[in-house]
Design an enzyme around this catalytic site. Structure first.
Site, PDB file in Angstrom:
ATOM      1  N   ASP A 158       0.819  -1.208   0.000  1.00 12.52           N
ATOM      2  CA  ASP A 158       0.000   0.000   0.000  1.00 12.52           C
ATOM      3  C   ASP A 158       0.858   1.266   0.000  1.00 12.52           C
ATOM      4  OD1 ASP A 158      -2.289   1.557  -0.048  1.00 12.52           O
ATOM      5  OD2 ASP A 158      -2.655   1.416   2.107  1.00 12.52           O
ATOM      6  N   GLN A 269      -3.423  -5.209   6.112  1.00 15.65           N
ATOM      7  CA  GLN A 269      -3.288  -4.108   7.083  1.00 15.65           C
ATOM      8  C   GLN A 269      -4.248  -4.372   8.238  1.00 15.65           C
ATOM      9  OE1 GLN A 269      -3.889  -1.403   3.742  1.00 15.65           O
ATOM     10  NE2 GLN A 269      -2.171  -0.147   4.425  1.00 15.65           N
ATOM     11  N   ARG A 299       2.141  13.301  10.363  1.00 19.78           N
ATOM     12  CA  ARG A 299       0.867  13.152   9.653  1.00 19.78           C
ATOM     13  C   ARG A 299       0.147  11.930  10.205  1.00 19.78           C
ATOM     14  NH1 ARG A 299      -1.107   9.778   5.794  1.00 19.78           N
ATOM     15  NH2 ARG A 299      -2.372  10.556   4.078  1.00 19.78           N
ATOM     16  N   ASP A 301      -2.239   9.214  10.088  1.00 21.41           N
ATOM     17  CA  ASP A 301      -2.910   8.535   8.983  1.00 21.41           C
ATOM     18  C   ASP A 301      -4.250   7.938   9.426  1.00 21.41           C
ATOM     19  OD1 ASP A 301      -2.770   7.334   6.264  1.00 21.41           O
ATOM     20  OD2 ASP A 301      -2.741   5.454   7.380  1.00 21.41           O
ATOM     21  N   GLU A 343      -5.257  13.406   8.889  1.00 18.70           N
ATOM     22  CA  GLU A 343      -5.709  12.916   7.582  1.00 18.70           C
ATOM     23  C   GLU A 343      -7.091  12.306   7.800  1.00 18.70           C
ATOM     24  OE1 GLU A 343      -6.012   9.895   4.107  1.00 18.70           O
ATOM     25  OE2 GLU A 343      -5.566   9.285   6.141  1.00 18.70           O
ATOM     26  N   HIS A 407      -1.247  11.581  -2.953  1.00 21.02           N
ATOM     27  CA  HIS A 407      -0.995  10.217  -3.448  1.00 21.02           C
ATOM     28  C   HIS A 407      -2.292   9.407  -3.503  1.00 21.02           C
ATOM     29  CE1 HIS A 407      -1.322   9.841   0.812  1.00 21.02           C
ATOM     30  NE2 HIS A 407      -1.409   8.530   0.696  1.00 21.02           N
ATOM     31  N   ASP A 408      -3.355   9.912  -2.851  1.00 23.78           N
ATOM     32  CA  ASP A 408      -4.615   9.175  -2.814  1.00 23.78           C
ATOM     33  C   ASP A 408      -5.582   9.660  -3.895  1.00 23.78           C
ATOM     34  OD1 ASP A 408      -4.099   7.304  -0.837  1.00 23.78           O
ATOM     35  OD2 ASP A 408      -4.643   8.686   0.776  1.00 23.78           O
ATOM     36  N   ARG A 532      -4.524   4.056  -7.847  1.00 23.71           N
ATOM     37  CA  ARG A 532      -3.852   5.262  -7.358  1.00 23.71           C
ATOM     38  C   ARG A 532      -2.426   5.359  -7.892  1.00 23.71           C
ATOM     39  NH1 ARG A 532      -4.668   4.662  -1.067  1.00 23.71           N
ATOM     40  NH2 ARG A 532      -4.318   2.515  -1.696  1.00 23.71           N
TER      41      ARG A 532
END
Ligand code: GLC
Ligand code: GLC
Length: 661
Positions: A158, A269, A299, A301, A343, A407-408, A532
């Site tokens: 990922d 994950q 950041r 997540d 985020e 990036h998403d 992505r």
């Protein structure tokens, strides 16, 4: 069994009890100070901060874990972790802590401009990245987000978000020493370092997950693991699916364990179980370790997902906020100069709930991002204005991070009620936007691709680079000069807004060259299933040679123009104190294609006009004059002088930054 002692529902500790608890705990830190041989002044600084945040920290931890019979033990361990980490913090970081305590608004300055990149795709590894510091300076960056660079699981990971070890760098990228050296050199160059804290989940190859797989109860309790479908089915009733094309639902069957594991994102994950205070402590240790490598901004997540409760959506729950606030309180003791960035790509009402000086000081602004793309598709700023009018303002001491691409994927996270006010049906409108940005809508200029299309709900998000979504790919394919011009202007228009509207502008690197979609990602089996990757291309250093005139190529002039315009706008921003902070007032432009707003700070003002249509637009000068902006302006971008006694003309997709002359 519910806790008999200290049950947080029927016992709120008094101020005296809270103080007493700290008095009892402080001596337990003595052995840390002695062991680490720290100076008296270092201990003193820690104690002052601890005393200041203690009531809040205690309250939060008590809310979360107060009903546990072993609460006091965990509390002690948490403080010991914080003390150890502070004792191990370098002198230069402690100096930075001190400096920022005296300048807490450093991140709200007009001088802030951010970039984000994948180390491997940008420069192969960390030591080569260090050599590129002059590149960031040339562009004008003062903030650099490196995508996750820690040890990941083999195979699909990922994009680094499946971490197997938070304390070592992926050997392909370098070592912790490389990271530390980079952080120091960035700081010398005036660039803050931003790294992820991927704390909602670990990879299935993390040692904790491996222990769980081996049947060690202590580590099974680090995750949400179920013997059968009973609980997962019950949870599923109220959950949404984040990655429906990866696997239906939120749970993954593990063959060897013969059990179900909670996996919100990819099946590898594993969501961490923060009901277990050992998980909080373990992740606190990882967080403070990271802080001491020299991170300016952490950041956080996937913040929305970190607490689960049966019968709820398991997103944005109050406990998620308490957890982040507890981490924040501990960071403010042991690594006080480090900020948290949220985020939360969720409903706009929920996004802002993560933002406060005691929780996350800065946050992605996904609503602005989505609505800028919405305005580009509709050529109307109505919905954008409707949303900005009551959603831009944030608490004192916080800021937005404004971005166009990351990036998403792009999700259409605007508020249905904001749309309804304007008579827009949100469901249909999202459908339109998906069709528009995948290029299926008649006349669309965009070349995006679907991400996580849920065939059951019709839900979809969009992948694609800024340039491909703004029409450059189509224009180049058609070889149409006019369309190329329009696409370049769209790119600069959007950048012009994020650079001026209030908050830290963040560029996803590659976009400074107008990079197009990279369709080759499907050749890599570890990437093929995730669109992505289409907007995560490798940096092409030959572009820089083009810029210097050492190399010529067909589309070189387009790239040079995008790069130079962006560079110019960033340097202009840095010279305009009116662009600091967040204060923003919308201007009624009387033209639905034109967004207008005034920024002011410390007595200086700028008015911004942005035309979201491909035809020229005019607005009455009076609209600006009545805003107290006087009679003459200079457009900082074109250098032209404009009077407000006549109509103000804007060219197709023009953005003007108007300063009084
Ligand atoms: C965040 C990241 C995204 C990742 C997800 C799971 O949303 O931005 O790239 O897939 O978390 O870690
Ligand atoms: C969802 C999540 C967000 C994540 C994204 C990845 O939108 O809310 O956290 O980044 O999916 O696609």
């Amino acid at each position: 069994m519910t806790g008999l002692i200290n049950n947080n529902e029927n016992h709120r500790a008094s101020a005296h009890e809270i103080e007493l608890t700290l008095e009892r705990l402080l001596p337990r830190l003595e052995s840390v100070w002695r062991g680490e041989q720290v100076d008296e002044s270092v201990v003193h600084a820690f104690q002052i901060r601890l005393k200041r945040v203690w009531p809040r920290l205690f309250y939060l931890l008590h809310l979360l874990y107060g009903s546990r019979f072993d609460f006091f033990y965990h509390l002690e361990q948490i403080l010991i972790t914080a003390a150890r980490s502070w004792a191990a913090r370098s002198v230069s970081l402690r100096n930075l802590d001190h400096q920022r305590e005296n300048q807490p608004d450093w991140f709200q300055s007009e001088r802030m401009a951010g970039g984000a990149l994948y180390v491997d795709l940008f420069s192969d590894n960390l030591s080569r990245l260090r050599e590129q510091i002059p590149y960031f300076q040339t562009l004008g960056l003062s903030y650099l987000h490196l995508m996750p660079l820690f040890v990941v699981r083999p195979g699909d990971n990922d994009g680094g978000y499946a971490i197997s070890n938070y304390r070592s760098i992926d050997p392909r990228l370098g070592t912790i020493d490389d990271l530390q050296q980079l952080s120091e050199e960035l700081r010398e160059a005036g660039i803050s370092l931003v790294l992820d804290f991927v704390f909602n989940h670990t990879s299935d190859h993390h040692v904790w997950a491996e222990q769980a797989q081996a049947g060690v109860t202590e580590y099974e309790e680090f995750y949400y693991i179920f013997p059968d479908r009973r609980e997962p089915d019950e949870y599923e009733r109220t959950l949404r699916e984040i990655f429906p094309t990866v696997r239906r639902g939120n749970f993954t069957w593990h063959d060897n364990m013969e059990k179900w594991v909670w996996t919100t994102f990819n099946s590898y994950q594993w969501d961490l179980n923060y009901r277990n205070p050992s998980v909080f402590r373990a992740m606190l240790e990882e967080m403070l370790f990271l802080a001491n490598t020299g991170i300016d901004v952490l950041r956080l997540d996937a913040v929305a997902f970190i607490w689960k409760e049966m019968g709820t959506s398991c997103e944005n729950l109050p406990q998620a906020h308490w957890l982040i606030q507890a981490f924040n309180a501990l960071a403010s003791i042991a690594a006080p100069s480090m900020l948290f960035k949220s985020e939360a790509i969720v409903h706009p009402d929920d996004v802002v709930r993560y933002i406060s000086p005691e929780e996350c000081q800065i946050s992605y602004n996904p609503t602005l991002m989505a609505l800028l793309w919405e305005s580009l598709a509709t050529r109307s700023v109505k919905l954008l204005k409707q949303s900005l009018g009551h959603r831009h303002h944030l608490p004192e001491g916080t800021s937005w991070v404004n971005y166009l691409r990351c990036h998403d994927d792009i999700g259409w996270t605007f508020d249905d009620a904001d749309a309804a006010v304007l008579g827009i049906n949100a469901y249909d409108h999202r459908k339109f936007l998906n069709e528009f940005y995948t290029g299926q809508f008649e006349g669309s200029f965009a070349r995006g691709v679907p991400f996580q299309h849920n065939t059951e709900t019709g839900d979809m998000r969009i992948s694609g680079t800024l340039a491909s979504l703004a029409g450059l790919e189509q224009a180049i394919d058609l070889g149409d000069e006019h369309l190329k011009e329009m696409a370049i202007r769209r790119i600069m228009l959007l950048n012009g807004v994020t650079l001026s509207i209030g908050g830290i502008p963040l560029i996803y690197l590659g976009e400074e060259w107008g990079q197009l979609n990279d369709y080759d990602f499907v050749k890599d089996p570890a990437k093929a299933g995730d669109t992505r990757w289409i907007h995560r291309p490798k940096m092409k250093w030959e572009y820089l040679a083009e810029l210097d005139g050492h190399l010529e190529s067909k589309d070189g002039s387009i790239r040079n123009r995008i790069f130079r315009s962006l560079q110019t706008m960033i340097s202009l921003r840095k010279k305009m104190p009116a662009l600091a902070g967040l204060e923003m007032q919308l201007i009624e432009t009387g033209n639905e294609h034109v967004l207008g707003f005034v920024r002011q700070h410390d007595g200086s003002r700028v008015a911004i006009l942005a035309n979201f249509s491909e035809s020229s637009q005019s607005i009455e000068g009076n609209h600006l004059r009545t805003f107290g902006m006087g009679r003459y302006f200079e457009d900082a971008i074109t250098g032209e002088t404009i009077g407000t006694s006549e109509a103000i003309e804007l060219e197709p997709y023009q953005i003007s930054w108007l300063q009084r002359v």
